[in-house]
Motif scaffolding. Structure first.
Motif, PDB file in Angstrom:
ATOM      1  N   SER A 179       0.660  -1.269  -0.003  1.00 27.05           N
ATOM      2  CA  SER A 179      -0.289   0.146  -0.281  1.00 27.05           C
ATOM      3  C   SER A 179       0.750   0.907  -0.505  1.00 27.05           C
ATOM      4  CB  SER A 179      -0.533   0.315   1.294  1.00 27.05           C
ATOM      5  OG  SER A 179      -0.442   0.724   2.330  1.00 27.05           O
ATOM      6  N   GLN A 180       0.688   1.785  -0.930  1.00 21.96           N
ATOM      7  CA  GLN A 180       0.832   3.447  -0.655  1.00 21.96           C
ATOM      8  C   GLN A 180      -0.477   4.424  -0.281  1.00 21.96           C
ATOM      9  OE1 GLN A 180       3.232   3.661  -4.659  1.00 21.96           O
ATOM     10  NE2 GLN A 180       1.179   4.946  -5.714  1.00 21.96           N
ATOM     11  N   THR A 181       0.518   5.167   0.730  1.00 20.38           N
ATOM     12  CA  THR A 181      -1.085   6.175   1.170  1.00 20.38           C
ATOM     13  C   THR A 181      -0.182   7.857   0.976  1.00 20.38           C
ATOM     14  OG1 THR A 181      -2.074   4.360   2.403  1.00 20.38           O
ATOM     15  CG2 THR A 181      -2.727   7.072   2.332  1.00 20.38           C
ATOM     16  N   TYR A 182      -0.520   9.187  -0.200  1.00 19.81           N
ATOM     17  CA  TYR A 182       0.081  10.221  -0.120  1.00 19.81           C
ATOM     18  C   TYR A 182      -1.113  10.903   1.256  1.00 19.81           C
ATOM     19  CZ  TYR A 182       2.485   9.304  -4.046  1.00 19.81           C
ATOM     20  OH  TYR A 182       4.255   8.624  -5.211  1.00 19.81           O
TER      21      TYR A 182
ATOM     22  N   ASN B 177      -3.160   7.365  -4.802  1.00 16.73           N
ATOM     23  CA  ASN B 177      -2.970   6.183  -3.200  1.00 16.73           C
ATOM     24  C   ASN B 177      -3.559   4.769  -3.596  1.00 16.73           C
ATOM     25  OD1 ASN B 177      -2.471   8.371  -1.399  1.00 16.73           O
ATOM     26  ND2 ASN B 177      -4.650   9.279  -1.639  1.00 16.73           N
ATOM     27  N   TYR B 178      -2.898   4.131  -3.267  1.00 16.01           N
ATOM     28  CA  TYR B 178      -2.682   2.111  -4.044  1.00 16.01           C
ATOM     29  C   TYR B 178      -2.518   1.780  -2.551  1.00 16.01           C
ATOM     30  CZ  TYR B 178      -2.268  -1.524  -6.975  1.00 16.01           C
ATOM     31  OH  TYR B 178      -2.344  -2.698  -7.083  1.00 16.01           O
ATOM     32  N   SER B 179      -3.297   0.340  -2.665  1.00 15.98           N
ATOM     33  CA  SER B 179      -3.400  -0.933  -1.862  1.00 15.98           C
ATOM     34  C   SER B 179      -3.653  -1.599  -2.647  1.00 15.98           C
ATOM     35  CB  SER B 179      -3.789  -0.665  -0.079  1.00 15.98           C
ATOM     36  OG  SER B 179      -5.096  -1.070  -0.401  1.00 15.98           O
TER      37      SER B 179
END
Lengths: 443, 443
Positions: A179-182, B177-179
């Motif tokens: 997961s990447q969350t800005y 945003n990605y997961s």
């Protein structure tokens, strides 16, 4: 022992991808164990390059990071380069300054300007990763002149940061959680130059200008400058489009910094680079077979609101080294164990940093939050061994991050229970006495 | 209106990438609005191809999906192809069958075998996306013979599934945003053939073999076969390595299915493909500028434990269409609004499916869970308008997913409060009477 070089040698090649702080420290750990270490960094030698400004958030070294440096004999060297910070200095909109000390006396946070590399390793700068195969360990790099270089590594250690090229290969494989969350805030760095060769503000403080939805901090550098970092929602950054608007904005919120940064510099530097994004990255597993492992920001980029990004990365190195010891450097056992042990801790610190970001925005003025902080301090005062504030566990101990969080939840729950219990007793006491009194009257 | 074709034309080209269920339905929506629709699918024409088995989880069409089909006049066509399911049929380890009806009478779930494509659109099969630019809308496809084809689209609609190629471009951009979260369970599909030209089990049921940490379900197909899907942790799948072990396993857990699937087929088919992974994907935003938008699994793959994957994808199409109407087909307004409106709902259904997966594993035998279900049913019986079970809201209405979840949390909280309140009253009543009694006695 290789007689020609006088250093212990092993056949195994460890390729460390990324020559930043965690890559450099990792190289030291592997070199100390006698591996043939090759460090690959796409940028030029940062020790020779002009300082690249405005791209990295100032870092604070605390207990976990120091323990890792100590292990490879670098603690004193790095710490002596740092500037000790004894307290936070809060700047009000009117320019009034109030210091708030950190934790207990004798605990200080250091800001290192640069991590030096352990000698027992080969550094390859201007080598950009082109391709690699997790099954064979074969890697291809492109040099700055366009030529290619191949290397076969026994272990590939991905320390190439939040936007890791190594991690991309993980993403192509099945059953990789990611997961990447800005966050809605961006940051911008501005430099506050020295005045008459001296720091423009008191150097042994983390300077903070808290302004509700945004804030500025300033950390001292060895060259007597301060790096000021402005955190603000992107939409606010975008509202400011002219030099006059910059000055107007600073006049309103940070008037004491205008003469220190310089109004011409402010007008110019605000537009030098766009505001930078901040990302929180979590993933699992950290390894592929016995060939590749992710550490540092490549494995867990955190938002910079707990001051633990670098410390968590440095602790990765020491945790990996401990597991190497435990499993006799057998990569096929070490790598899965590293994933098993380290993932919950890195996820905990990433969550904690995000929680702190949200809390800073939402609760900074909330009475409930201030009340809770107050209760924590009272309980810590009464039972110092049982109730340890989360911040202390995270910053000044090596308590595993996920255990610190669990303990904190436990304390939190039990605080509430304690308060509720006390209230209930008081209430019952009153109610029963009231009813007894009534009973008497009725008769 | 184009006189030669008799269909309304507009200059704007909409490229739908992915010719699966959501891509096909989306093509109908855009074609109905008069756009020039080009659908690109990397596989061959599925209507001509032999059935690709063992790769797709059987899908159940419920209210949301039907509403979307209805909008483009496909509801009756698809529904007439489906097999109505009135109830779940639970198979015990001894082979005993017990039906459990779905919600209220008259509510049925359909399993369509295939979605037909609306005629007003061009289908390009065996076109694999090679490259595309979000700024210009220029796309390059590679045909099966290796030749390339370029097209410039005004709008690119990414409906290319959980492992979307379109989404990869989103991942390269900042502030996306990605997961992706894989669950420890895998799935495997096995076919139960007809017996004497008839279904081997009662067709109008979703057959379920619940077995704690794993389970099997079976859904009827139009060709009188059943597709049996076995859900089990990967580590359990991996323990079974020989045909004899397969039979032993089925003997123990699903003995009634062995004669129906056939023991030779079982021994063979279990090893035909490895168990497939299941992933939950969430991301935001869904769009890039006014050029590209993600829908269906490309935007939100969900784990298949709420039966809403396809329905959510179909509802995406109708929600997008509603916003197109609201903003006069102006992509620069429609796309951001679609992200704003749809992201919280898709995230809610992804979370709900994951929650159901965890709940199924953890609480299936828990008394607390059964007690809560019981309380829900009683409250729904007393106050049918106030307390609506979550499953009903999700499956049989178009209540926005995130509102359904919020309402459910509200009900949950207030149930507890209601129970606590009642208990407190009872306790107080007893305590006060007790104390009054005591008061009397004392005198």
């Amino acid at each position: 022992m290789d007689k020609s070089t006088g250093r212990p040698t092993k056949k195994k090649v460890v390729a460390v991808v990324g020559g930043g702080l965690v890559g450099a420290l990792n190289a030291c750990f592997f070199a100390k164990r006698g591996f043939n270490v090759e460090v690959f960094e796409s940028r030029e030698d940062i020790r020779q390059a002009k300082v690249v400004k405005g791209r990295s958030i100032n870092l604070a070294l605390s207990h976990r990071g120091r323990q890792a440096l100590k292990h490879v004999g670098l603690e004193e060297k790095i710490v002596s380069q740092g500037i000790p910070m004894h307290a936070r200095m809060i700047h009000s909109p009117s320019g009034k300054q109030s210091p708030i000390p950190y934790g207990k006396k004798g605990q200080v946070i250091f800001a290192p300007s640069e991590a030096e590399t352990y000698p027992n390793t080969k550094l390859n700068f201007e080598h950009k990763l082109h391709d690699w195969t997790a099954e064979t360990g074969l890697m291809t790099f492109v040099r700055s002149d366009g030529s290619k270089e191949q290397i076969k590594a026994d272990l590939i250690v991905g320390c190439d940061g939040a936007f890791s090229a190594i991690r991309k290969q993980f993403l192509r494989r099945s059953r990789f959680n990611y997961s990447q969350t800005y966050i809605p805030h961006g940051y911008m760095e501005l430099t506050m130059p020295p005045i008459n060769g001296q720091f423009a503000m008191k150097p042994n403080y983390l300077h903070i200008w808290p302004r509700n939805t945004f804030m500025m901090i300033a950390l001292p550098n060895l060259d007597k400058t301060f790096t000021c970092t402005l955190f603000m929602p992107f939409e606010e950054f975008e509202k400011i489009t002219t030099g006059d608007e910059v000055i107007e904005f600073f006049q309103k919120y940070f008037p004491d910094t205008i003469p220190l940064i310089g109004s011409d510099a402010l007008r110019r530097d605000y537009f030098r680079l766009p505001a930078q994004a901040m990302v929180s990255v979590k993933c699992s597993p950290y390894h592929i077979n016995d060939k590749c492992v992710l550490m540092g920001d490549a494995a867990h980029a955190v938002v910079p609101f707990y001051g633990q990004g670098m410390n968590a990365g440095f602790e990765d190195c020491i945790v990996f080294d401990e597991i190497m010891e435990q499993f006799n450097e057998d990569f096929s056992s070490v790598l899965p164990e590293y994933t098993r042990v380290r993932v919950p801790d890195d996820h905990a610190i990433a969550d904690l940093a995000m929680y702190n970001y949200i809390e800073m925005r939402a609760h900074v003025n909330s009475k409930w939050f201030l009340f809770r902080k107050h209760v924590d301090n009272i309980l810590h005062f009464i039972m110092p061994r049982t109730i340890i504030p989360l911040y202390t566990m995270v910053t000044f101990t090596r308590t595993r991050y996920h255990e610190a969080v669990e303990r904190w939840h436990w304390q939190d729950k039990n605080d509430i229970f304690l308060i509720f219990h006390t209230w209930l007793q008081a209430w019952l006491f009153t109610a029963l006495w009231g009813c007894l009194g009534k009973g008497h009257n009725d008769l």
